[in-house]
Scaffold this motif. Sequence first.
Motif, PDB file in Angstrom:
ATOM      1  N   THR A 145      -8.443   5.667  -5.470  1.00 18.55           N
ATOM      2  CA  THR A 145      -7.621   5.091  -6.418  1.00 18.55           C
ATOM      3  C   THR A 145      -8.282   4.084  -7.554  1.00 18.55           C
ATOM      4  O   THR A 145      -8.199   3.923  -8.525  1.00 18.55           O
ATOM      5  CB  THR A 145      -6.439   4.556  -5.936  1.00 18.55           C
ATOM      6  OG1 THR A 145      -6.642   3.467  -5.191  1.00 18.55           O
ATOM      7  CG2 THR A 145      -5.333   5.535  -5.225  1.00 18.55           C
ATOM      8  N   PHE A 167       0.792  -1.418   0.011  1.00 24.05           N
ATOM      9  CA  PHE A 167      -0.163   0.091   0.030  1.00 24.05           C
ATOM     10  C   PHE A 167       0.952   1.114   0.032  1.00 24.05           C
ATOM     11  O   PHE A 167       1.932   1.461   0.665  1.00 24.05           O
ATOM     12  CB  PHE A 167      -0.818  -0.186   1.295  1.00 24.05           C
ATOM     13  CG  PHE A 167      -1.722  -1.065   1.515  1.00 24.05           C
ATOM     14  CD1 PHE A 167      -3.232  -1.308   0.702  1.00 24.05           C
ATOM     15  CD2 PHE A 167      -1.535  -2.371   2.079  1.00 24.05           C
ATOM     16  CE1 PHE A 167      -3.863  -2.384   0.792  1.00 24.05           C
ATOM     17  CE2 PHE A 167      -2.250  -3.312   2.058  1.00 24.05           C
ATOM     18  CZ  PHE A 167      -3.510  -3.577   1.401  1.00 24.05           C
ATOM     19  N   LYS A 168       0.620   2.322  -1.038  1.00 27.40           N
ATOM     20  CA  LYS A 168       1.447   3.311  -0.957  1.00 27.40           C
ATOM     21  C   LYS A 168       0.672   4.779  -1.001  1.00 27.40           C
ATOM     22  O   LYS A 168      -0.399   4.512  -1.808  1.00 27.40           O
ATOM     23  CB  LYS A 168       2.243   3.396  -2.332  1.00 27.40           C
ATOM     24  CG  LYS A 168       2.934   4.581  -2.445  1.00 27.40           C
ATOM     25  CD  LYS A 168       3.880   4.443  -3.983  1.00 27.40           C
ATOM     26  CE  LYS A 168       4.609   5.648  -4.289  1.00 27.40           C
ATOM     27  NZ  LYS A 168       5.048   5.767  -5.570  1.00 27.40           N
ATOM     28  N   SER A 169       0.799   5.500   0.054  1.00 30.79           N
ATOM     29  CA  SER A 169       0.017   6.496   0.047  1.00 30.79           C
ATOM     30  C   SER A 169       0.328   7.626  -1.142  1.00 30.79           C
ATOM     31  O   SER A 169       1.702   7.930  -1.314  1.00 30.79           O
ATOM     32  CB  SER A 169       0.472   7.507   1.431  1.00 30.79           C
ATOM     33  OG  SER A 169      -0.208   6.550   2.496  1.00 30.79           O
ATOM     34  N   GLU A 197      -7.599   0.648   4.108  1.00 28.01           N
ATOM     35  CA  GLU A 197      -6.595   1.693   4.221  1.00 28.01           C
ATOM     36  C   GLU A 197      -7.268   2.845   3.472  1.00 28.01           C
ATOM     37  O   GLU A 197      -8.236   2.883   2.599  1.00 28.01           O
ATOM     38  CB  GLU A 197      -5.718   1.348   3.096  1.00 28.01           C
ATOM     39  CG  GLU A 197      -4.651   0.128   3.538  1.00 28.01           C
ATOM     40  CD  GLU A 197      -3.562   0.540   4.383  1.00 28.01           C
ATOM     41  OE1 GLU A 197      -3.205   1.869   4.289  1.00 28.01           O
ATOM     42  OE2 GLU A 197      -3.072  -0.336   5.376  1.00 28.01           O
ATOM     43  N   SER A 198      -7.100   3.993   4.182  1.00 30.96           N
ATOM     44  CA  SER A 198      -7.862   5.268   3.678  1.00 30.96           C
ATOM     45  C   SER A 198      -7.300   5.773   2.282  1.00 30.96           C
ATOM     46  O   SER A 198      -6.234   5.535   2.333  1.00 30.96           O
ATOM     47  CB  SER A 198      -7.397   6.380   4.775  1.00 30.96           C
ATOM     48  OG  SER A 198      -7.981   7.587   4.362  1.00 30.96           O
ATOM     49  N   GLY A 199      -8.278   6.015   1.676  1.00 28.04           N
ATOM     50  CA  GLY A 199      -7.868   6.387   0.105  1.00 28.04           C
ATOM     51  C   GLY A 199      -7.985   5.382  -0.908  1.00 28.04           C
ATOM     52  O   GLY A 199      -7.533   5.469  -2.082  1.00 28.04           O
ATOM     53  N   LEU A 200      -8.159   3.980  -0.464  1.00 32.06           N
ATOM     54  CA  LEU A 200      -8.303   3.082  -1.564  1.00 32.06           C
ATOM     55  C   LEU A 200      -9.444   3.259  -2.596  1.00 32.06           C
ATOM     56  O   LEU A 200      -9.107   3.062  -3.650  1.00 32.06           O
ATOM     57  CB  LEU A 200      -8.825   1.574  -0.867  1.00 32.06           C
ATOM     58  CG  LEU A 200      -7.459   0.778  -0.126  1.00 32.06           C
ATOM     59  CD1 LEU A 200      -8.169  -0.311   0.427  1.00 32.06           C
ATOM     60  CD2 LEU A 200      -6.544   0.498  -1.164  1.00 32.06           C
ATOM     61  N   THR A 242      -4.521   5.804  -1.634  1.00 32.26           N
ATOM     62  CA  THR A 242      -3.828   4.708  -1.549  1.00 32.26           C
ATOM     63  C   THR A 242      -3.807   3.729  -2.620  1.00 32.26           C
ATOM     64  O   THR A 242      -4.767   3.528  -3.171  1.00 32.26           O
ATOM     65  CB  THR A 242      -4.272   3.724  -0.293  1.00 32.26           C
ATOM     66  OG1 THR A 242      -4.178   4.726   0.935  1.00 32.26           O
ATOM     67  CG2 THR A 242      -3.352   2.816  -0.053  1.00 32.26           C
ATOM     68  N   GLU A 243      -2.398   3.598  -3.217  1.00 34.61           N
ATOM     69  CA  GLU A 243      -2.309   2.582  -4.482  1.00 34.61           C
ATOM     70  C   GLU A 243      -2.171   1.283  -4.000  1.00 34.61           C
ATOM     71  O   GLU A 243      -1.365   1.218  -3.054  1.00 34.61           O
ATOM     72  CB  GLU A 243      -1.238   3.343  -5.400  1.00 34.61           C
ATOM     73  CG  GLU A 243      -1.754   4.476  -6.084  1.00 34.61           C
ATOM     74  CD  GLU A 243      -0.475   4.922  -7.083  1.00 34.61           C
ATOM     75  OE1 GLU A 243       0.354   4.310  -7.135  1.00 34.61           O
ATOM     76  OE2 GLU A 243      -0.968   5.812  -7.841  1.00 34.61           O
ATOM     77  N   ILE A 244      -2.392   0.349  -4.551  1.00 26.62           N
ATOM     78  CA  ILE A 244      -1.933  -1.013  -4.222  1.00 26.62           C
ATOM     79  C   ILE A 244      -1.156  -1.595  -5.290  1.00 26.62           C
ATOM     80  O   ILE A 244      -1.639  -1.306  -6.297  1.00 26.62           O
ATOM     81  CB  ILE A 244      -3.359  -1.909  -3.917  1.00 26.62           C
ATOM     82  CG1 ILE A 244      -4.423  -1.312  -3.005  1.00 26.62           C
ATOM     83  CG2 ILE A 244      -2.837  -3.300  -3.532  1.00 26.62           C
ATOM     84  CD1 ILE A 244      -5.577  -2.285  -2.842  1.00 26.62           C
TER      85      ILE A 244
END
Length: 187
Positions: A152, A60-62, A146-149, A71-73
């Motif tokens: 994205t 997981f990358k903010s 995860e916040s923001g999934l 959040t990118e996976i």
Amino acid sequence: MMTRAETTIVLLNGPGSVGKSSIARALQAIARRPMLHVAMDSFLDMIPERYLGHPEGLVFKSVLKDGYPATEITSGPVVARTLHGMRGAVAALAYAGNDLVVDDVLLGNEISEYNEILAPYRFLKVGITAPVEVLEQRERDRGDRESGLARTQVDIVHRGIEYDLMIDSEQTGLEDCARLICEKFDL
């Protein structure tokens, strides 16, 4: 035993926190025939915890997307094999004559594999959507994502897929989504 053409698979595809699992459970409760719920999250839960945050598993990358936190996976080979196995399990369950409701998040070309392996069956594709602000509030309320999934996923999850039905889960409500699916496809 039902024929393959009588076996029904309903794929619910949409971003995280859109309500796929809740819709699937509601659909199970009202469908005339038993429908097994196959959830992508159940398969991801099978992956050893040490592969979370590992390049071979899930990373997981903010990031910032349109000025908002997201959040990118990135999925590695362990996740790829697991989700390929999930699609194989869906086909095996259908082959045994089980009606299914599958909740998934298709971020690549997974629909091609589903279309190929489920061609002998009544395979119905339902896209579930909601405004990104609603999805983000649901992420916060859930507390297990995860916040923001969703931010994205919302723009890519429906790309290249021809749906039999598209539903906005904010406008329709989760129980009503299940009723709409059940009525439209005579489940």
